[in-house]
Design a protein around this motif. Structure first.
Motif, PDB file in Angstrom:
ATOM      1  N   ASN A  53      -6.166 -11.618 -24.692  1.00 24.44           N
ATOM      2  CA  ASN A  53      -6.264 -10.537 -23.709  1.00 24.44           C
ATOM      3  C   ASN A  53      -4.933 -10.318 -22.999  1.00 24.44           C
ATOM      4  O   ASN A  53      -4.094 -11.230 -22.909  1.00 24.44           O
ATOM      5  CB  ASN A  53      -7.351 -10.853 -22.669  1.00 24.44           C
ATOM      6  N   GLU A  54      -4.767  -9.095 -22.476  1.00 19.99           N
ATOM      7  CA  GLU A  54      -3.549  -8.737 -21.771  1.00 19.99           C
ATOM      8  C   GLU A  54      -3.879  -7.894 -20.547  1.00 19.99           C
ATOM      9  O   GLU A  54      -5.007  -7.418 -20.380  1.00 19.99           O
ATOM     10  CB  GLU A  54      -2.601  -7.961 -22.688  1.00 19.99           C
ATOM     11  N   ARG A  55      -2.861  -7.712 -19.705  1.00 19.66           N
ATOM     12  CA  ARG A  55      -3.030  -6.962 -18.460  1.00 19.66           C
ATOM     13  C   ARG A  55      -1.878  -5.973 -18.321  1.00 19.66           C
ATOM     14  O   ARG A  55      -0.716  -6.336 -18.485  1.00 19.66           O
ATOM     15  CB  ARG A  55      -3.054  -7.929 -17.271  1.00 19.66           C
ATOM     16  N   PRO A  69       0.793  -1.232   0.000  1.00 16.89           N
ATOM     17  CA  PRO A  69       0.000   0.000   0.000  1.00 16.89           C
ATOM     18  C   PRO A  69       0.828   1.286   0.000  1.00 16.89           C
ATOM     19  O   PRO A  69       0.274   2.371   0.071  1.00 16.89           O
ATOM     20  CB  PRO A  69      -0.792  -0.126   1.293  1.00 16.89           C
ATOM     21  N   ALA A  70       2.169   1.160  -0.079  1.00 15.44           N
ATOM     22  CA  ALA A  70       2.993   2.361  -0.103  1.00 15.44           C
ATOM     23  C   ALA A  70       2.790   3.149  -1.390  1.00 15.44           C
ATOM     24  O   ALA A  70       2.921   4.374  -1.414  1.00 15.44           O
ATOM     25  CB  ALA A  70       4.464   1.975   0.046  1.00 15.44           C
ATOM     26  N   MET A  71       2.477   2.446  -2.463  1.00 22.77           N
ATOM     27  CA  MET A  71       2.172   3.066  -3.752  1.00 22.77           C
ATOM     28  C   MET A  71       0.758   2.652  -4.159  1.00 22.77           C
ATOM     29  O   MET A  71       0.214   1.665  -3.662  1.00 22.77           O
ATOM     30  CB  MET A  71       3.170   2.614  -4.813  1.00 22.77           C
ATOM     31  N   LYS A  72       0.166   3.418  -5.065  1.00 19.06           N
ATOM     32  CA  LYS A  72      -1.136   3.064  -5.617  1.00 19.06           C
ATOM     33  C   LYS A  72      -0.922   2.384  -6.962  1.00 19.06           C
ATOM     34  O   LYS A  72      -0.055   2.768  -7.741  1.00 19.06           O
ATOM     35  CB  LYS A  72      -1.997   4.312  -5.816  1.00 19.06           C
ATOM     36  N   MET A  73      -1.731   1.355  -7.202  1.00 17.32           N
ATOM     37  CA  MET A  73      -1.622   0.634  -8.458  1.00 17.32           C
ATOM     38  C   MET A  73      -3.009   0.421  -9.044  1.00 17.32           C
ATOM     39  O   MET A  73      -4.011   0.358  -8.325  1.00 17.32           O
ATOM     40  CB  MET A  73      -0.928  -0.715  -8.286  1.00 17.32           C
ATOM     41  N   ALA A  74      -3.037   0.320 -10.363  1.00 16.69           N
ATOM     42  CA  ALA A  74      -4.267   0.008 -11.084  1.00 16.69           C
ATOM     43  C   ALA A  74      -3.957  -1.068 -12.108  1.00 16.69           C
ATOM     44  O   ALA A  74      -2.884  -1.048 -12.727  1.00 16.69           O
ATOM     45  CB  ALA A  74      -4.839   1.251 -11.766  1.00 16.69           C
ATOM     46  N   ALA A  75      -4.856  -2.002 -12.287  1.00 17.94           N
ATOM     47  CA  ALA A  75      -4.703  -3.068 -13.269  1.00 17.94           C
ATOM     48  C   ALA A  75      -5.713  -2.846 -14.385  1.00 17.94           C
ATOM     49  O   ALA A  75      -6.917  -2.719 -14.123  1.00 17.94           O
ATOM     50  CB  ALA A  75      -4.913  -4.434 -12.625  1.00 17.94           C
ATOM     51  N   PRO A  90     -13.946  -2.538 -24.465  1.00 19.53           N
ATOM     52  CA  PRO A  90     -13.951  -2.211 -23.028  1.00 19.53           C
ATOM     53  C   PRO A  90     -12.672  -2.691 -22.341  1.00 19.53           C
ATOM     54  O   PRO A  90     -12.068  -3.695 -22.741  1.00 19.53           O
ATOM     55  CB  PRO A  90     -15.183  -2.963 -22.506  1.00 19.53           C
ATOM     56  N   VAL A  91     -12.289  -1.986 -21.313  1.00 13.52           N
ATOM     57  CA  VAL A  91     -11.129  -2.347 -20.492  1.00 13.52           C
ATOM     58  C   VAL A  91     -11.571  -2.381 -19.041  1.00 13.52           C
ATOM     59  O   VAL A  91     -12.150  -1.410 -18.544  1.00 13.52           O
ATOM     60  CB  VAL A  91      -9.971  -1.342 -20.670  1.00 13.52           C
ATOM     61  N   ARG A  92     -11.315  -3.488 -18.373  1.00 15.37           N
ATOM     62  CA  ARG A  92     -11.666  -3.593 -16.953  1.00 15.37           C
ATOM     63  C   ARG A  92     -10.598  -2.894 -16.118  1.00 15.37           C
ATOM     64  O   ARG A  92      -9.403  -3.173 -16.264  1.00 15.37           O
ATOM     65  CB  ARG A  92     -11.766  -5.060 -16.532  1.00 15.37           C
ATOM     66  N   ILE A 147       3.712  -0.877 -16.165  1.00 21.09           N
ATOM     67  CA  ILE A 147       4.430  -2.142 -16.016  1.00 21.09           C
ATOM     68  C   ILE A 147       3.712  -3.175 -16.879  1.00 21.09           C
ATOM     69  O   ILE A 147       2.563  -3.515 -16.628  1.00 21.09           O
ATOM     70  CB  ILE A 147       4.461  -2.604 -14.548  1.00 21.09           C
ATOM     71  N   GLY A 148       4.373  -3.678 -17.874  1.00 21.70           N
ATOM     72  CA  GLY A 148       3.752  -4.632 -18.779  1.00 21.70           C
ATOM     73  C   GLY A 148       3.599  -4.046 -20.160  1.00 21.70           C
ATOM     74  O   GLY A 148       4.336  -3.126 -20.553  1.00 21.70           O
ATOM     75  N   PRO A 149       2.642  -4.577 -20.930  1.00 24.94           N
ATOM     76  CA  PRO A 149       1.600  -5.532 -20.540  1.00 24.94           C
ATOM     77  C   PRO A 149       2.098  -6.979 -20.510  1.00 24.94           C
ATOM     78  O   PRO A 149       3.127  -7.292 -21.105  1.00 24.94           O
ATOM     79  CB  PRO A 149       0.552  -5.348 -21.644  1.00 24.94           C
ATOM     80  N   ILE A 150       1.327  -7.832 -19.821  1.00 22.12           N
ATOM     81  CA  ILE A 150       1.599  -9.260 -19.795  1.00 22.12           C
ATOM     82  C   ILE A 150       0.370  -9.982 -20.330  1.00 22.12           C
ATOM     83  O   ILE A 150      -0.761  -9.538 -20.124  1.00 22.12           O
ATOM     84  CB  ILE A 150       1.919  -9.740 -18.364  1.00 22.12           C
ATOM     85  N   PRO A 151       0.547 -11.079 -21.056  1.00 22.37           N
ATOM     86  CA  PRO A 151      -0.606 -11.784 -21.626  1.00 22.37           C
ATOM     87  C   PRO A 151      -1.424 -12.501 -20.560  1.00 22.37           C
ATOM     88  O   PRO A 151      -0.878 -13.127 -19.650  1.00 22.37           O
ATOM     89  CB  PRO A 151       0.036 -12.774 -22.601  1.00 22.37           C
ATOM     90  N   VAL A 152      -2.735 -12.368 -20.660  1.00 22.29           N
ATOM     91  CA  VAL A 152      -3.647 -13.131 -19.808  1.00 22.29           C
ATOM     92  C   VAL A 152      -4.014 -14.442 -20.495  1.00 22.29           C
ATOM     93  O   VAL A 152      -4.033 -15.502 -19.891  1.00 22.29           O
ATOM     94  CB  VAL A 152      -4.916 -12.310 -19.502  1.00 22.29           C
ATOM     95  N   ASP A 153      -4.310 -14.363 -21.765  1.00 24.97           N
ATOM     96  CA  ASP A 153      -4.525 -15.522 -22.611  1.00 24.97           C
ATOM     97  C   ASP A 153      -4.180 -15.108 -24.039  1.00 24.97           C
ATOM     98  O   ASP A 153      -3.519 -14.085 -24.265  1.00 24.97           O
ATOM     99  CB  ASP A 153      -5.971 -16.053 -22.501  1.00 24.97           C
ATOM    100  N   GLU A 154      -4.644 -15.871 -25.006  1.00 24.87           N
ATOM    101  CA  GLU A 154      -4.277 -15.606 -26.392  1.00 24.87           C
ATOM    102  C   GLU A 154      -4.797 -14.266 -26.895  1.00 24.87           C
ATOM    103  O   GLU A 154      -4.172 -13.628 -27.760  1.00 24.87           O
ATOM    104  CB  GLU A 154      -4.813 -16.734 -27.287  1.00 24.87           C
TER     105      GLU A 154
END
Length: 629
Positions: free
Chosen positions: A585-587, A546-552, A618-620, A576-583
């Motif tokens: 989608n990414e995060r 919690p020292a920094m704020k992050m959003a995914a 859309p982006v969650r 930071i990223g992105p990294i693949p979630v599946d074929e």
């Protein structure tokens, strides 16, 4: 309005028909025209004038004259939506249950008085009595409470709520799950008497839930206890918000905007100038941050109290321990653990065995080369469902008859993780004559058998024993400590402490882990505040919550990056990223200074609204995601 589109996340003005002037009040449900259809909404305010220059439409229907959205909860919902880059409509869906007309027709009842309880149990904690006195004087203290082993926490929470209600103010108590709520409900009923509190949870059913909700909003009761949705309970004259075991993942809502009950209650305490209690056996870095920023006071017991209340805790797991163990270094149940369990059973006391996974053998690998065993059809992980049975795929469910390792061709497998079912078999062999039972998620026990019994349980569903456990064994601890997760050590300590807290003061707890690890040292000394402070310092150094704020940001390939590109460049966001979630989608993770967290949430909300208006993919958006990896 009940319209979650981010580009429509604002208030709309409507005219009130003459025949509804006396019935339409702030907080009631109405139907209004929006475009070509009617949608539901809530009346936030009734005014004589409007700033809108265009033509106002009329309210179509009054759904119910019963106000269900209080001004205080409306402000809270708006603040939560802003904090989590969500919409007001999404938050109100979490805050206000579905209407039941027949329940609204039931006549209201008179509120029953609540007497102030005794405070002597809080003498064991430094500043404990002062906290209760402040509640009784209608003040608003904030505290982070580290509970002792064996503490009757439902009774302690009930005492804080009763003290607050006796002073003429309301209380909201939030617990992780239904079993905890059942215990708290029983404690409140025993302390207050019937009819002086209600409970709110999704498992109640819509009719019971709405009836309890109306009792709160009408002021028939001052005390509401429940699971995470109860954080929005419309308690009048709110004086106390409290949460138990805030590190439990059940406190995070699974629906947008994914708020954490702790953050909802902290926000509410600030808006309503109410007292706040964050309690648990363990302590999260988020709770420790409240102490270190002077927002809250740490409430802990003295070392003498901790020593008298704690069982004997023994670590077994470093090389010297295993070398001295006559059962051999590969033994899953070290001699110290076996002897502790045998001694407890001889005294006709129950024994708790905590294992991280349910099932028989949830994961297997090749006996020869240690390669993880995979399904030949879908490459999913293979598992064993019982002794002398072929491996089964955990993904597609197919049986891998005649399985052979892809690397070396061996047909022999070994257990990577031992589940609760297999552990129960081992305990039955180790302690013949003792009753062995399991408590897992699908089959949770309400209480341990009375007398000599071995209870094999997965974390979070350990049943209390009538007189406390004579021994608690924490096995396969490496499965918790080696998870690829920022909160691995924090979560391990929380689960261990919750299990050890069920032991008798004269009992023994054995943790099969290296005693030199900081997380094990925190357990041995029963010092969650020290470990939380250590974790907080490490995360501050590394730049993690919690020292920094992050959003995914999660969406189709390229969409999260496009959304991030729309953020103001002077915001100072690190991607930071992105990294693949599946074929497909990414995060993408976004990191920013904690003090700029509100600015990031606002910028994300505006960018999401612009994308929605442009009908882009859309982006969650998740603020403060529990899982970073």
């Amino acid at each position: 309005m009940d319209q979650p589109l981010p580009q429509l996340d604002r208030l709309f003005d409507y005219r009130i028909p003459d025949d509804l002037l006396d019935a339409v009040r702030p907080g009631c449900r109405v139907k209004v025209r929006f475009g070509r259809r009617k949608i539901g909404g809530y009346v936030i305010a009734v005014k004589r004038e409007t700033d809108f220059d265009g033509k106002l439409l009329w309210i179509s229907d009054l759904v119910s004259p019963q106000p269900v959205l209080t001004p205080e909860v409306a402000r809270l919902a708006r603040a939560v939506a802003d904090r989590y880059a969500g919409t007001l409509a999404d938050v109100l869906r979490l805050a206000v249950p579905e209407r039941r007309k027949k329940v609204e027709e039931e006549p209201p009842r008179e509120r029953l008085p609540v007497a102030a309880p005794t405070q002597h149990h809080w003498k064991r904690y430094i500043a404990g009595e002062a906290f209760l006195r402040a509640l009784g004087a209608a003040k608003s203290p904030k505290t982070v409470w580290s509970a002792l082993p064996g503490e009757d926490w439902p009774a302690r929470l009930s005492e804080t709520a009763a003290t607050t209600a006796a002073a003429g103010r309301g209380a909201v108590l939030v617990v992780p799950d239904q079993d905890d709520l059942d215990r708290l409900d029983a404690a409140l009923a025993a302390m207050l008497g019937e009819g002086r509190h209600v409970t709110l949870s999704a498992q109640m059913g819509p009719t019971k839930r709405y009836r309890a909700f109306l009792k709160a909003v009408r002021g028939e009761v001052r005390i509401v206890a429940g699971t995470r949705a109860a954080a929005f309970a419309p308690v009048p004259e709110l004086g106390l918000v409290a949460i138990w075991d805030d590190g439990d993942e059940s406190h995070v809502d699974r629906h947008a905007p994914y708020p954490h009950a702790r953050e909802v209650l902290l926000t509410r305490a600030g808006l309503a100038d109410a007292a706040c209690l964050v309690g648990g056996h363990a302590r999260t870095p988020q709770a420790q941050l409240l102490v270190e920023t002077k927002w809250a006071v740490s409430m802990t017991a003295s070392r003498d109290q901790i020593r008298s209340a704690s069982p004997r805790i023994v670590p077994v797991g470093d090389e010297s321990d295993l070398a001295r163990d006559p059962s051999g270094s590969t033994a899953r149940l070290p001699t110290v653990a076996w002897e502790a369990a045998r001694a407890a059973l001889a005294k006709r006391r129950a024994v708790l065995v905590q294992v991280p996974r349910r099932g028989y053998v949830p994961a297997v690998s090749c006996q020869r080369c240690r390669t993880r065993a995979a399904c030949p059809h879908c490459s999913g992980p293979l598992r064993l469902m019982g002794a002398r049975r072929s491996p089964v795929c955990g993904w597609c469910g197919r049986t891998a008859e005649g399985h052979r390792c892809r690397e070396c061709g061996s047909n022999q497998v070994r257990a990577v993780v031992i589940g609760a079912e297999r552990t129960a078999e081992e305990m039955a062999q180790a302690f013949p004559g003792a009753e062995v039972v399991e408590s897992t998620g699908p089959n949770r026990l309400e209480a341990a058998p009375d007398g000599p019994a071995v209870v094999v349980a997965t974390p979070g569903v350990e049943p209390p024993a009538p007189a406390g456990y004579g021994a608690v064994l924490l096995l396969d601890t490496w499965a918790l400590l080696t998870r690829a997760d920022l909160t691995a050590s924090e979560e391990a300590l929380r689960r261990w402490m919750n299990a050890v807290a069920l032991a008798r003061p004269d009992g023994t707890a054995v943790v099969v882990a290296d005693g030199g690890l900081a997380v094990v040292q925190a357990l041995l000394r029963w010092d969650p505040a020290w470990f939380a402070s250590r974790e907080l310092a490490e995360r501050a150094e590394l730049g993690f919550p919690p020292a920094m704020k992050m959003a995914a940001l999660t969406g189709s390939n390229g969409a999260p990056e496009k959304l991030a590109a729309d953020l103001p460049p002077d915001l100072g966001v690190e991607a930071i990223g992105p990294i693949p979630v599946d074929e497909h989608n990414e995060r993408l993770l976004l990191r920013i200074r904690r003090r700029d967290g509100a600015a990031l949430a606002g910028a994300l909300a505006r960018a999401s609204a612009e994308r929605a208006a442009a009908k882009a993919d859309p982006v969650r958006v998740q603020i403060d995601p529990r899982a970073i990896a």
